[in-house]
Motif scaffolding. Structure first.
Motif, PDB file in Angstrom:
ATOM      1  N   ALA A 246      33.663  38.954  41.063  1.00  0.00           N
ATOM      2  CA  ALA A 246      32.983  40.327  40.483  1.00  0.00           C
ATOM      3  C   ALA A 246      33.450  40.480  38.969  1.00  0.00           C
ATOM      4  N   LEU A 247      32.601  40.520  38.391  1.00  0.00           N
ATOM      5  CA  LEU A 247      32.860  40.906  36.763  1.00  0.00           C
ATOM      6  C   LEU A 247      32.808  42.264  36.498  1.00  0.00           C
ATOM      7  N   SER A 248      33.498  42.804  35.537  1.00  0.00           N
ATOM      8  CA  SER A 248      33.621  44.336  35.068  1.00  0.00           C
ATOM      9  C   SER A 248      32.375  44.283  34.077  1.00  0.00           C
ATOM     10  N   TRP A 249      32.052  45.527  33.545  1.00  0.00           N
ATOM     11  CA  TRP A 249      31.402  45.693  32.468  1.00  0.00           C
ATOM     12  C   TRP A 249      31.706  44.946  31.193  1.00  0.00           C
ATOM     13  N   LEU A 250      32.949  44.943  30.854  1.00  0.00           N
ATOM     14  CA  LEU A 250      33.260  44.480  29.623  1.00  0.00           C
ATOM     15  C   LEU A 250      33.614  42.763  29.798  1.00  0.00           C
ATOM     16  N   ALA A 251      33.827  42.400  31.072  1.00  0.00           N
ATOM     17  CA  ALA A 251      33.742  40.967  31.227  1.00  0.00           C
ATOM     18  C   ALA A 251      32.346  40.249  31.172  1.00  0.00           C
TER      19      ALA A 251
ATOM     20  N   ASN B 277      37.503  37.766  47.302  1.00  0.00           N
ATOM     21  CA  ASN B 277      36.788  38.366  46.209  1.00  0.00           C
ATOM     22  C   ASN B 277      37.569  38.113  45.065  1.00  0.00           C
ATOM     23  N   ALA B 278      37.149  37.692  43.845  1.00  0.00           N
ATOM     24  CA  ALA B 278      38.099  37.573  42.521  1.00  0.00           C
ATOM     25  C   ALA B 278      37.547  38.329  41.612  1.00  0.00           C
ATOM     26  N   VAL B 279      38.398  39.094  41.002  1.00  0.00           N
ATOM     27  CA  VAL B 279      37.781  40.342  39.995  1.00  0.00           C
ATOM     28  C   VAL B 279      38.007  39.574  38.564  1.00  0.00           C
ATOM     29  N   ILE B 280      37.383  39.810  37.437  1.00  0.00           N
ATOM     30  CA  ILE B 280      37.397  39.297  36.378  1.00  0.00           C
ATOM     31  C   ILE B 280      37.050  40.416  35.336  1.00  0.00           C
ATOM     32  N   ARG B 281      38.176  40.936  34.848  1.00  0.00           N
ATOM     33  CA  ARG B 281      37.863  42.086  33.967  1.00  0.00           C
ATOM     34  C   ARG B 281      38.580  41.701  32.485  1.00  0.00           C
TER      35      ARG B 281
ATOM     36  N   THR C 291      28.641  38.882  41.014  1.00  0.00           N
ATOM     37  CA  THR C 291      28.009  40.306  41.084  1.00  0.00           C
ATOM     38  C   THR C 291      29.013  41.186  40.172  1.00  0.00           C
ATOM     39  N   PHE C 292      28.813  42.412  40.291  1.00  0.00           N
ATOM     40  CA  PHE C 292      29.413  43.403  39.322  1.00  0.00           C
ATOM     41  C   PHE C 292      30.292  44.275  40.096  1.00  0.00           C
ATOM     42  N   ILE C 293      31.517  44.710  39.696  1.00  0.00           N
ATOM     43  CA  ILE C 293      32.603  45.816  39.958  1.00  0.00           C
ATOM     44  C   ILE C 293      32.165  47.022  39.008  1.00  0.00           C
TER      45      ILE C 293
ATOM     46  N   ASN D 115      39.974  39.642  51.463  1.00  0.00           N
ATOM     47  CA  ASN D 115      40.997  39.851  50.528  1.00  0.00           C
ATOM     48  C   ASN D 115      40.332  39.985  49.177  1.00  0.00           C
ATOM     49  N   CYS D 116      41.151  40.686  48.229  1.00  0.00           N
ATOM     50  CA  CYS D 116      40.544  40.541  46.832  1.00  0.00           C
ATOM     51  C   CYS D 116      41.803  40.174  45.832  1.00  0.00           C
ATOM     52  N   TRP D 117      41.548  39.315  45.317  1.00  0.00           N
ATOM     53  CA  TRP D 117      42.526  38.563  44.323  1.00  0.00           C
ATOM     54  C   TRP D 117      42.041  38.760  42.943  1.00  0.00           C
ATOM     55  N   GLU D 118      42.811  39.597  42.308  1.00  0.00           N
ATOM     56  CA  GLU D 118      42.244  39.767  40.609  1.00  0.00           C
ATOM     57  C   GLU D 118      42.793  38.481  39.977  1.00  0.00           C
ATOM     58  N   VAL D 119      41.779  37.904  39.129  1.00  0.00           N
ATOM     59  CA  VAL D 119      42.308  36.621  38.315  1.00  0.00           C
ATOM     60  C   VAL D 119      43.645  36.850  37.492  1.00  0.00           C
ATOM     61  N   SER D 120      43.813  38.046  37.020  1.00  0.00           N
ATOM     62  CA  SER D 120      44.890  38.240  36.069  1.00  0.00           C
ATOM     63  C   SER D 120      46.425  38.439  36.890  1.00  0.00           C
ATOM     64  N   LEU D 121      46.475  38.284  37.979  1.00  0.00           N
ATOM     65  CA  LEU D 121      47.606  38.638  38.582  1.00  0.00           C
ATOM     66  C   LEU D 121      48.782  37.457  38.509  1.00  0.00           C
TER      67      LEU D 121
END
Length: 453
Positions: A90-95, A42-46, A122-124, A296-302
């Motif tokens: 996974a995109l956050s509300w603000l993303a 999973n990749a998180v975009i916020r 999807t959404f986080i 695994n979860c890897w935040e794009v901002s890391l």
């Protein structure tokens, strides 16, 4: 004319024969769970580091860290490290809402990856900690509105098969299944306690249907059943995970996550620990459970170089070439197709890697089913007797917090984190009589003569 026809038939026969041979050499694509090794990423975009609600943020603004170039580099690392693999964005509300040129372009890029690779979008909600900062009603509303935005954004009737949530209450998972028709949720972060912004220790680490009483508790029967496959967010090293937060100077979240491995120990040692944790599930775990799963979860901002992600995926594919990298929604639905109820019986055994809190001189064994989870710890070669460091009885009532709080753990008779006086390791025959009887139903070999009620 006849010779030409015979020649054509012979050529057609040879073509069909070699095509059939080529197909036989390819791994057969099935929808089965058992007999397979699965990897989910999973990749998180916020926009903000922790978007605790629609209008409230905690932490740093990360707009500068989210660029189209960074997203492309991330996906290229996955493509090169694991050709043909699928992942979840996974995109956050603000993303989903940000109108700057960078985020508009990022959303277009991710939609392109969905069409090109089959990636899930999807959404986080709440940046991992939705229930710590929002009511269940507000979380439901956020999920509903965000899913509508994503469906419209992707088009063609698109609907994700799962959501990413970090932690998500049982009531919210029930809403997700019954009202939104989504039956997979990354809704636990296994063993998390005294770290980040929410606690949630006490669950099973592999998929399960949650109880209506508590999202860490497996459903006990049909009346208690939430039809949402609850998934872990990061596979962690079991020996590191038995600690609370940063106890003894170690990070309890160490496993396949990049922050605790590559970020802490550098690329060489960090990747060694990531492969060690992967092997727990793909070697002995696969043998014991009939399938293996690492997530695994890897935040794009890391700040970690995405080349490390490529190297991990490359090493996984080389050592376990049958591994399938699929979206978490697809994995959860495979599990749901196999297990109609919580009839699982998971087992794991680990000898430490010697890195960080993964003690090289210790061996931990986990037993997990719908009735309980049990962890035994021993020092092979020094002391052959294993002691209980965790026993959580799921057959007794549980209750989630009524208020917004970080404390969402389900602590049993003895808990691995050792934060209470009762949590000191004990021999298995020192557990309560009722606990011994419960254990003996599934694992009589662990108790030579269980105490009667």
């Amino acid at each position: 004319m006849k010779i030409k026809s015979l020649f054509q038939l012979s050529s057609l026969f040879l073509l069909l024969f070699f095509n059939a041979q080529a197909q036989q050499k390819k791994p057969k694509e099935t929808s089965k769970l058992m007999g397979n090794r699965f990897l989910t990423l999973n990749a998180v975009i916020r926009v903000n580091q922790i978007e605790v609600s629609r209008n409230r943020n905690v932490g740093e603004d990360e707009r500068a860290l989210h660029t189209p170039e960074r997203v492309k580099a991330f996906r290229n690392a996955v493509t090169e490290g694991f050709p043909g693999g699928k992942m979840t964005w996974a995109l956050s509300w603000l993303a989903l809402q940000d109108t700057t040129a960078a985020y508009q372009e990022i959303r277009k890029i991710v939609i392109g990856y969905h069409h090109q690779y089959g990636d899930e979008i999807t959404f986080i909600p709440g940046a991992y900690f939705a229930n710590a900062y929002n009511t269940t009603e507000q979380v439901n509303k956020d999920i509903h509105d965000a899913l509508s935005i994503i469906s419209k954004m992707v088009g063609n009737g698109y609907r994700p098969k799962s959501i990413v949530a970090g932690f998500l209450s049982s009531e919210n998972q029930q809403y997700l299944a019954e009202k939104e028709g989504i039956h997979v949720c990354q809704g636990i972060i296994w063993s998390q306690f005294s770290i980040d912004n929410q606690d949630g220790d006490g669950s099973v680490c592999y998929p399960f249907y949650p109880s209506k009483e508590h999202f860490c508790k497996p459903a006990q029967n049909a009346a208690d059943f939430v039809d949402c496959v609850n998934l872990d967010g990061w596979s962690v090293d079991f020996l590191a995970g038995r600690r609370a937060g940063f106890a003894e100077g170690f990070n309890s979240r160490m496993g396949v996550g990049p922050i605790e491995t590559i970020g802490k120990y550098g690329k060489e040692i960090g990747l060694k620990e990531m492969i060690h944790t992967t092997a727990i599930h793909f070697d002995k775990g696969y043998e014991l459970n009939g399938f293996g799963w690492v997530t695994n979860c890897w935040e794009v901002s890391l700040p970690m170089d995405v080349a490390s992600l490529k190297d991990w995926l490359t090493q996984v594919r080389a050592r376990w070439p049958d591994t399938r990298l699929i979206t978490q929604g697809e994995f959860g639905l495979r599990w749901r197709a196999h297990y109609k109820m919580n009839t699982f019986n998971y087992r794991f055994v680990e000898r430490g890697s010697g890195i960080g809190g993964s003690d090289a001189d210790k061996e931990i064994s986990w037993y997990m089913n719908k009735d309980f989870r049990l962890a035994l710890l021993k020092n092979p070669g020094k002391d052959t007797s294993a002691k209980v460091i965790d026993f959580t009885n799921y057959t007794i009532p549980a209750k989630e917090p009524a208020e917004m709080t970080r404390k969402w753990s389900l602590l049993g008779e003895i808990n691995q984190k050792q934060t209470r006086p009762q949590d000191k390791p004990i021999p298995i025959d020192s557990l309560s009589a009722a606990s011994q009887v419960l254990i003996s139903k599934d694992y009589p070999q662990l108790l030579s003569s269980p105490k009667k009620k």
